[in-house]
Design an enzyme around this catalytic site. Structure first.
Site, PDB file in Angstrom:
ATOM      1  N   GLY B 147      -8.323 -16.015  -3.016  1.00  0.00           N
ATOM      2  CA  GLY B 147      -8.570 -14.939  -3.968  1.00  0.00           C
ATOM      3  C   GLY B 147      -7.368 -14.724  -4.868  1.00  0.00           C
ATOM      4  N   CYS B 148      -7.586 -14.029  -5.965  1.00  0.00           N
ATOM      5  CA  CYS B 148      -6.513 -13.816  -6.938  1.00  0.00           C
ATOM      6  C   CYS B 148      -5.406 -12.940  -6.360  1.00  0.00           C
ATOM      7  CB  CYS B 148      -7.068 -13.239  -8.232  1.00  0.00           C
ATOM      8  SG  CYS B 148      -8.100 -11.767  -8.026  1.00  0.00           S
ATOM      9  N   TYR B 149      -5.774 -11.793  -5.795  1.00  0.00           N
ATOM     10  CA  TYR B 149      -4.758 -10.916  -5.213  1.00  0.00           C
ATOM     11  C   TYR B 149      -4.010 -11.607  -4.075  1.00  0.00           C
ATOM     12  CZ  TYR B 149      -6.909  -6.881  -7.675  1.00  0.00           C
ATOM     13  OH  TYR B 149      -7.394  -6.000  -8.598  1.00  0.00           O
ATOM     14  N   THR B 151      -3.363 -14.667  -3.558  1.00  0.00           N
ATOM     15  CA  THR B 151      -2.438 -15.685  -4.056  1.00  0.00           C
ATOM     16  C   THR B 151      -1.102 -15.072  -4.447  1.00  0.00           C
ATOM     17  OG1 THR B 151      -4.244 -17.094  -4.821  1.00  0.00           O
ATOM     18  CG2 THR B 151      -2.093 -17.441  -5.840  1.00  0.00           C
TER      19      THR B 151
END
Lengths: 344, 344, 344, 344
Positions: B147-149, B151
């Protein structure tokens, strides 16, 4: 009421004009300048045409002495020199800069990196956190109007600290702010192309509002612990969202935190405690003097997340200053301040 | 290389197209749809005219089996059903949704409020945090792209946790994100007038990336403590700034934290450790696959503030997915990914 | 190819670096400064860390003479003095400022309010509108790279004027631009809080791109009529949308206008003619070298509305400059320039 | 005064609430809904907590009949059906939709692509362009409140057309608008990531405000010529900047245009004519009922550029509606409407 504004061309000053314009008790507003005497104000600020077509006046002790109250909305380091000689007049003063907020002069010099105001002037100044210092404000000669970040942080944390529902130890505060808080002086920091589509943290652990928050936590909640506090600029003009993270004390529940806040502010028209919400943002107070507060407990970690939103130029500056004027002069606290937020 | 994209009309899919277009090893990109077969892609997305004037194809097992790799960039709950029957082909799969990330199926069902993927498919999936799981990625049949967060958070915290320079206990993570993370489906949450000039916190303590971060902290740093994690939407399209607050272990210094990060990532082209900076923001990685990290210790509180910035659509989604493809297929890790950030 | 950039710290210079970084034919890029010799570039611009960690060099005739091509991306009034003495070397020059664009020196002095470049230097300069002046560009020693507004306006109007499908007489051009066109120098005009949530017209009828457009209309379409041209700043960083309004000549149809444009640009990779569209905006070319054009005839009034969108920093500056370099040096025109637009 | 609002949950309705809240003559505001009866309004719109904690009421003829005035701020096609049966009561109606604006019912059906209101209701409606139709407004039973674009365009052009200082023939109007004009219904057109960093033209030559402008030009300035009119969305929430281009009649000067406007509006508190300005933008009227107008003549082309700025939600909708109510009920025109613009 005759009112003066020194520093009318800054964003704090312009917001004072906006709000005072519809204040029933204010009959006359005089705008002062150190450099631009005689200039027609609305020619510098087109949005005020037909509203303020009067000239800027020279800062002059005799003229100021004829006014009931003078707001100083100047960069730090200005009112510390300007106001002390004027404090013998009958005029009351409300200073929106940080110059009279810190009682410990060394703290001022350390965090602001400027010479402090004289100690007797600082001593007689009253910290203008309206909801927490009303009695002292009523009698104040000189009000040190709180900073924008401290207003949001203190209103949301003081009740919980005072009632020992959260620990001051380990407190982390992550505040986000629109760009208008940086004032109207152009710089790379506030240049559109550098700021738009950018969220940026700055002055990490070094913001001058840190000692102000700590001083007030000691003063109003008897809490004497250093805090972690950071500030992040987001690409919008107005608004502060301050998120605080605190360990809750044993057996404390979300309900207790909520009702502690409700009880604390039940007779305060500008503080609203929000129980349920899917999305909690700065637009719900945009352009208004409200401070909205929301609290959630995370049962997995035993920590509470406490969030406050304000408009940094209103409750965080000009609005609270006028609220303090209302208290000082015995008007209803909400006079001139019941704007409905422009949530869009 | 023949590449397929399922979910090409979402923001993750469009970003895959943008980045793969200049990837030297990719000869052919096929775009698949469940509903819009035959539509010319560039007629739906005008920015791709002259670049992708080909039709969308029906999702078909035989067609997919002829491809070297297929990216699925679909809403949660889709690839969990779509991929398991396809895992016997020789094609490799990289899933950008959350469907194969959580090894504990109950966690998936609790946090995503959806039925999980079958356990054998989840078991064989490899968590694609490129810099931390390279060996497993090389051999992976199915990659669960992070996921973006997670990462941003994991890249900045894992080295410090692993080396015991910070405590996992008491960790607070305050992440800010642009709106594109919410995808392309219109809603009040993403409606311009509700989002512009607004900074808003949402899903407090309930974000589905929380168990993903905790799982990876256990996996890579042997840290098994629940975290406090919140997400705040800021009015910009791209970018994540994740600020983490942690108590440092005794005698640890800012220098040690900095060098721990430098050492960890010295041979990783996409992670940059920033020593000194006046302002640290998302624009320095805009449109690129970089993750920039900055750390400051507050001697007053004994806590560290650790900040990471990424472009949520690149390093937080499509870029990392291509980086994983590069690793899987033995290409240089940076192939097709060395875009210079559009800091303005 | 060895390339130099003078004015690397401005937005045009930074965009040249971004695009040249992935240009296959460019082996070495040197960055020059008049004031900051020796400074590490990536310490001034954090987004370039690991990409440009080299020092700025002093502007020096001998060093420049060793380069194949030098881009000057300086404020107006700088390259007019800097370049003339260097034109005897074998180096080629591409100037992104307006200093060599206007053949009539009086026009320059009237519209720019600055001293013009020497006449012999102006005479030998070639106007670098890539799609319209290819032959002259191939042989050019000094290219005057077009302005951002003229690029959008000319690409969309020249074919129609040249084929007498619209009248030059009565032409009205209303151009909208993002703020990056104003450069990186902080001012009230570009201050975030003054610019955000504001759409503002400026320099009405006085923009220095007016004579440039008129000169090119004469040069390429034999049209010698003054135009009405205004520029409006909108709160975004990149992008120009230029809307032109023209009376169509008798019996002309929308189809004819469309096919005239299609025919003109059929072998030009960067110009895309859009037939049908519900919404036509700058995001479809964001970050790319494309110019998209759309035309509609209003049968009620007999007028055509012709719209062009470009990224002002790419096709309107650095991208077109590199396109011109490609033409000058015989590379494929698209080398290093086939970025897919970041439409989100 | 007892006031009702139908369509309170739309942006026009919310803005009516914001402005009426501080209107001295309004004692009671009732909010009506067709679908959400009983819901507490401030639970749907958090920014109204403590301000509108009352429930939504069912639309009911008897309840409406007890009110002095009812505002309908509904999508087109709703009030055309809702209002006609209510017109026999003593209540006055102010409709903010386009349903009663066009006297020619075929025009309505052609441009709105909906069935028109019944002809007798349309006939008795009065076009509420406050500054131009005051007498008729005073006696009106049903006011058709003008559209946002027509308000800006008409206020700036009518005086010049009426005095024959500009030609209607050849008139080109290029209007730019913030996104709130598109209402609160989520769509790709208003999705943040598609709208931010994007300036886009839409509905070229097809906007339903075209016949409204033409009808009013005929009505108030006896001008009967089709206009070219386009609308461009810019990434901000509020504000319209309408730029009009017109040939001036022989011997006309910029001074004459300016004084014509000054004279026309000298006794109108909300229209301000700006003589000199370096930058003329929507922020100078943000949140207020002002319309600011600026005019420049280009001596090179003999054309005038006439620019008007309004806040589309105030002077372009709710503000003008309240101004009309003030006129209808004999209050001072400015009652409740003298907000100072939030220029930042």
């Amino acid at each position: 009421m005759k009112v003066g504004i020194i520093g009318a061309t800054g964003y704090g000053g312009l917001e004072l004009i906006r709000l005072l314009h519809n204040h029933n008790e204010v009959e006359k507003i005089k705008l002062f300048t150190s450099s631009d005497e005689g200039a027609i104000f609305s020619q510098k600020f087109g949005h005020l045409k037909k509203l303020y077509d009067q000239p800027l006046e020279k800062i002059d002790a005799d003229t100021l002495a004829e006014l009931d109250v003078v707001f100083t909305s100047t960069p730090s380091g200005v009112s510390s020199k300007l106001l002390p000689p004027l404090l013998n007049s009958s005029t009351k003063f409300i200073d929106l800069s940080g110059d009279f907020r810190l009682k410990n002069l060394e703290d001022y010099e350390k965090w602001y990196k400027k010479e402090s105001a004289p100690s007797d002037a600082v001593e007689q100044s009253v910290y203008g956190l309206s909801e927490w210092n009303k009695e002292a404000i009523q009698d104040a000669k000189l009000i040190a109007n709180p900073g924008c970040y401290p207003t949001a942080v203190l209103l949301s944390l003081l009740p919980l600290l005072k009632e020992d529902l959260i620990y001051a130890n380990g407190l982390v505060i992550d505040a986000k702010s629109g760009i208008s808080g940086a004032g109207n002086k152009p710089s790379m920091m506030t240049h559109f192309s550098e700021t738009n589509e950018n969220t940026a943290i700055y002055k990490i652990h070094e913001h001058q509002h840190i000692p102000e928050i700590e001083q007030a936590m000691k003063m109003f909640a008897n809490s004497d612990t250093p805090i972690t506090f950071t500030t992040t600029l987001v690409p919008m003009t107005r608004g502060i969202l301050a998120t605080s993270y605190a360990q809750i004390t044993p057996c404390t529940t979300e309900e207790q935190l909520y009702y502690c806040l409700v009880k604390q502010y039940q007779s305060n028209p500008f503080v609203r405690i929000i129980k349920e919400t899917a999305k909690f943002g700065t637009n719900q107070v945009y352009g208004s003097n409200f401070c909205d507060i929301h609290v959630k407990v995370d049962s997995r970690t035993g920590r509470a997340t406490i969030i406050a939103v304000i408009d940094n130029l209103v409750k965080g500056a000009a609005g609270q200053a006028i609220q303090n004027m209302n208290i000082q002069f015995g008007f209803d606290e909400t006079t001139g301040l019941m704007q409905v937020p422009l949530y869009i």
